[in-house]
Write a protein that holds these residues in place. Structure first.
Motif, PDB file in Angstrom:
ATOM      1  N   ASP A  47     -16.002   7.318   0.965  1.00 44.03           N
ATOM      2  CA  ASP A  47     -16.059   6.516   2.185  1.00 44.03           C
ATOM      3  C   ASP A  47     -14.644   6.045   2.468  1.00 44.03           C
ATOM      4  N   LYS A  48     -13.987   6.725   3.401  1.00 43.77           N
ATOM      5  CA  LYS A  48     -12.549   6.481   3.625  1.00 43.77           C
ATOM      6  C   LYS A  48     -12.256   5.022   3.927  1.00 43.77           C
ATOM      7  N   SER A  49     -13.022   4.451   4.851  1.00 42.03           N
ATOM      8  CA  SER A  49     -12.663   3.098   5.290  1.00 42.03           C
ATOM      9  C   SER A  49     -12.903   2.085   4.171  1.00 42.03           C
ATOM     10  N   HIS A  50     -14.009   2.277   3.429  1.00 38.34           N
ATOM     11  CA  HIS A  50     -14.311   1.340   2.345  1.00 38.34           C
ATOM     12  C   HIS A  50     -13.238   1.427   1.261  1.00 38.34           C
ATOM     13  N   SER A  51     -12.888   2.689   0.911  1.00 39.65           N
ATOM     14  CA  SER A  51     -11.882   2.896  -0.129  1.00 39.65           C
ATOM     15  C   SER A  51     -10.553   2.268   0.281  1.00 39.65           C
ATOM     16  N   ARG A  52     -10.204   2.452   1.561  1.00 40.39           N
ATOM     17  CA  ARG A  52      -8.939   1.916   2.062  1.00 40.39           C
ATOM     18  C   ARG A  52      -8.953   0.387   2.038  1.00 40.39           C
ATOM     19  N   GLU A  53     -10.084  -0.135   2.417  1.00 42.28           N
ATOM     20  CA  GLU A  53     -10.245  -1.599   2.434  1.00 42.28           C
ATOM     21  C   GLU A  53      -9.973  -2.198   1.068  1.00 42.28           C
ATOM     22  N   ILE A  54     -10.448  -1.506   0.031  1.00 40.66           N
ATOM     23  CA  ILE A  54     -10.270  -2.066  -1.307  1.00 40.66           C
ATOM     24  C   ILE A  54      -9.035  -1.485  -1.999  1.00 40.66           C
ATOM     25  N   GLY A  55      -8.176  -0.867  -1.196  1.00 41.35           N
ATOM     26  CA  GLY A  55      -6.853  -0.467  -1.716  1.00 41.35           C
ATOM     27  C   GLY A  55      -6.806   0.872  -2.409  1.00 41.35           C
ATOM     28  N   GLY A  56      -7.744   1.771  -2.084  1.00 43.31           N
ATOM     29  CA  GLY A  56      -7.716   3.100  -2.738  1.00 43.31           C
ATOM     30  C   GLY A  56      -6.763   4.066  -2.033  1.00 43.31           C
ATOM     31  N   THR A  57      -6.182   4.961  -2.808  1.00 42.21           N
ATOM     32  CA  THR A  57      -5.285   5.972  -2.224  1.00 42.21           C
ATOM     33  C   THR A  57      -5.932   7.358  -2.245  1.00 42.21           C
ATOM     34  N   GLY A  58      -7.008   7.495  -3.001  1.00 45.27           N
ATOM     35  CA  GLY A  58      -7.633   8.823  -3.151  1.00 45.27           C
ATOM     36  C   GLY A  58      -6.937   9.676  -4.193  1.00 45.27           C
ATOM     37  N   LEU A  59      -5.983   9.066  -4.907  1.00 46.68           N
ATOM     38  CA  LEU A  59      -5.230   9.851  -5.901  1.00 46.68           C
ATOM     39  C   LEU A  59      -5.604   9.487  -7.334  1.00 46.68           C
TER      40      LEU A  59
ATOM     41  N   ARG B 289       0.825  -1.206   0.000  1.00 49.96           N
ATOM     42  CA  ARG B 289       0.000   0.000   0.000  1.00 49.96           C
ATOM     43  C   ARG B 289       0.866   1.266   0.000  1.00 49.96           C
ATOM     44  N   GLU B 290       1.880   1.233   0.846  1.00 49.10           N
ATOM     45  CA  GLU B 290       2.820   2.371   0.901  1.00 49.10           C
ATOM     46  C   GLU B 290       3.422   2.603  -0.489  1.00 49.10           C
ATOM     47  N   ASN B 291       3.768   1.467  -1.100  1.00 51.50           N
ATOM     48  CA  ASN B 291       4.353   1.526  -2.444  1.00 51.50           C
ATOM     49  C   ASN B 291       3.403   2.163  -3.451  1.00 51.50           C
ATOM     50  N   LYS B 292       2.124   1.748  -3.341  1.00 51.87           N
ATOM     51  CA  LYS B 292       1.128   2.259  -4.294  1.00 51.87           C
ATOM     52  C   LYS B 292       0.938   3.768  -4.108  1.00 51.87           C
TER      53      LYS B 292
END
Ligand code: ADP
Length: 478
Positions: free
Chosen positions: A428-440, A302-305
């Protein structure tokens, strides 16, 4: 010393003096012009007047044979009257340069040697004006027109008259003109103050705005005052808008930096927690180690992405970054994207369809274009329901190509629609994070499309699905 230097170099002071000089010089010229013109006119009129009187007397001098006999009372009376009127002295000289009459009775019988008199005998009349002694001296010939050998100059009248009365009038006139000049100077000074103020004020306002830049002050909306100039007002206005743009850029930059730090820290914090708890456990079972290590590996991914996404964004943000434009088949590029994403869609049994209405070739930057469209298709899969569908279509007219990415997913709430292209924005921050989203992802997509001078639009209904429509010109415009 510095203050004096600043004052001397101040634009306002210089404008003030320029206006003042420009205003005062004509006023002074007018004053001296009027005085000079009046003086010339008055002296010339007075000389003509006296010459005319002398001419008439000179006729009588001949008639009464005055050059040889000065007893004529009539002539003497006239001479006395003339010298009284003009407060002057009349001397009559005969051809032997002997003074036959002096109205002051001082020099009668004496011989006069004066260049003016001699010149007059030679036929040259002179008028001499002595400014300092305040008198006019003029010579008039006494002509005998009945002489045997034609006209002959038998004598000369030498007249000197005071011009005190002209001088008095001149002095009165000077006082009046001085008063007028003073009034003009005062008016010009007021105009100069106002003029210099109205030119310099907008600049002072700008200087204040710059000085306040560091502080949290709203940039004042610039309102135009009556005395302000359009040009300086325009400068002030564009400056104010520049300043507020800079403020918002600065704000965005600060937000971005804090978001980046936050996003980069989150995976690190998770890893730290996982590692710490493993260490605290002492001899944990091997399965637990494996599980924690798997979690840590995911966090590293995730950090890498996030870092990769940030790098893509930063690369596109650079103003000097030029797209690497080539003529490419858009159909082929989309086919490749679909192929790459199909396995992900399959995991959740999502149907992925590409519908092409025609073959489209366009001048694009392959890497950035692919990134933009992949992000849209990836999102359409990510924010979808089990057994849903994603439809991608490609069409073109003579100018632009149109790509739509529609899904049967969760949709985007109306109030969030305008924000989804912002960096790090997630509905939805938690949902996006769960499925690997960065918001970018969408920020990258938007930048890439703008780089191609295209547009992206979105329409969505919560619970029904979302549709992105991208328009990009077929030929790249520099
Ligand atoms: P992320 O990495 O979180 O997907 P994006 O910039 O790609 O970030 O998208 C921003 C947000 O917009 C997402 O977090 C999601 O909430 C929303 N979004 C984007 N695409 C879709 C879509 N097709 N359907 C529903 N929501 C979407």
């Amino acid at each position: 010393m510095k203050a004096l230097d600043e004052l001397l170099h101040s634009l306002r002071l210089r404008i003030f003096f320029v206006v003042l000089i420009v205003g005062i010089i004509p006023a002074l010229c007018l004053k001296y012009g009027v005085l000079h013109f009046y003086e010339e006119e008055a002296i010339s009129n007075r000389s003509i007047e006296i010459q005319a009187q002398c001419n008439s007397i000179s006729n009588q001098l001949i008639n009464y044979n005055y050059m040889y006999d000065t007893s004529s009372e009539k002539v003497n009376a006239e001479l006395a009257q003339l010298s009284n009127i003009y407060d002057g002295r009349i001397i009559i000289v005969d051809s032997a340069l002997r003074i036959v009459k002096d109205t002051y009775s001082l020099d009668e019988g004496k011989t006069i040697v004066s260049s003016e008199v001699i010149k007059c005998f030679k036929g040259e009349n002179t008028v001499h004006y002595d400014k300092n002694e305040r008198y006019i001296e003029l010579t008039v010939p006494v002509i005998n027109s009945m002489a045997n050998n034609g006209q002959s100059i038998v004598g000369v009248m030498l007249v000197s008259v005071s011009i005190d009365s002209i001088k008095t009038t001149l002095e009165n006139l000077t006082t009046k003109l001085d008063l007028i000049v003073l009034v003009i100077v005062i008016i010009v000074m007021l105009v100069a103050v106002m003029f210099s103020k109205s030119i310099v004020n907008p600049f002072l306002k700008m200087t204040d705005s710059i000085a306040e830049w560091g502080e949290e002050v709203e940039v004042e909306a610039v309102s135009k005052t009556m005395t302000e100039f359009t040009e300086t007002h325009l400068i002030a206005e564009s400056f104010a808008s520049l300043l507020s743009k800079m403020k918002s850029v600065d704000k965005a930059r600060q937000e971005f930096v804090s978001n980046v730090s936050h996003e980069l820290k989150t995976p690190l914090t998770s890893m730290k927690v996982l590692a710490d708890s493993l260490m605290a456990m002492g001899d944990a079972p091997a399965e637990l180690y494996k599980e924690f290590m798997t979690d840590m590996s995911e966090e590293i991914d995730r950090e890498n992405k996030i870092i990769n996404d940030l790098l893509s964004l930063v690369k596109m943000d650079k103003t000097e970054a030029k797209p690497d434009i080539e003529s490419k088949s858009v159909n082929d590029l989309i086919e490749v994207i679909m192929k790459r994403l199909r396995p992900i869609a399959k995991k959740r049994n999502i149907e992925l369809v590409f519908e092409s209405f025609r073959e489209v070739t366009a001048e694009i930057d392959e890497v950035k274009f692919t990134l933009a469209i992949s992000n849209l298709v990836e999102n359409a899969i990510k924010y979808n329901i089990e057994n849903g569908w994603v439809h991608v279509s490609l069409n073109a007219d003579h100018k632009d190509m149109y790509i739509t990415v529609a899904d049967s997913g969760i949709g985007i709430p109306e109030e969030a629609i305008n924000d989804i292209f912002e960096r790090f924005y997630r509905v939805d921050k938690s949902h996006s994070r769960e499925i690997g989203g960065t918001g970018l992802g969408l920020a990258i997509t938007k930048n890439a499309i703008l780089m191609h001078h295209g547009t992206v639009k979105v329409s969505s209904k919560v619970g029904e699905g979302t549709k992105f429509t991208v328009r990009i010109p077929l030929s790249y415009i520099e």
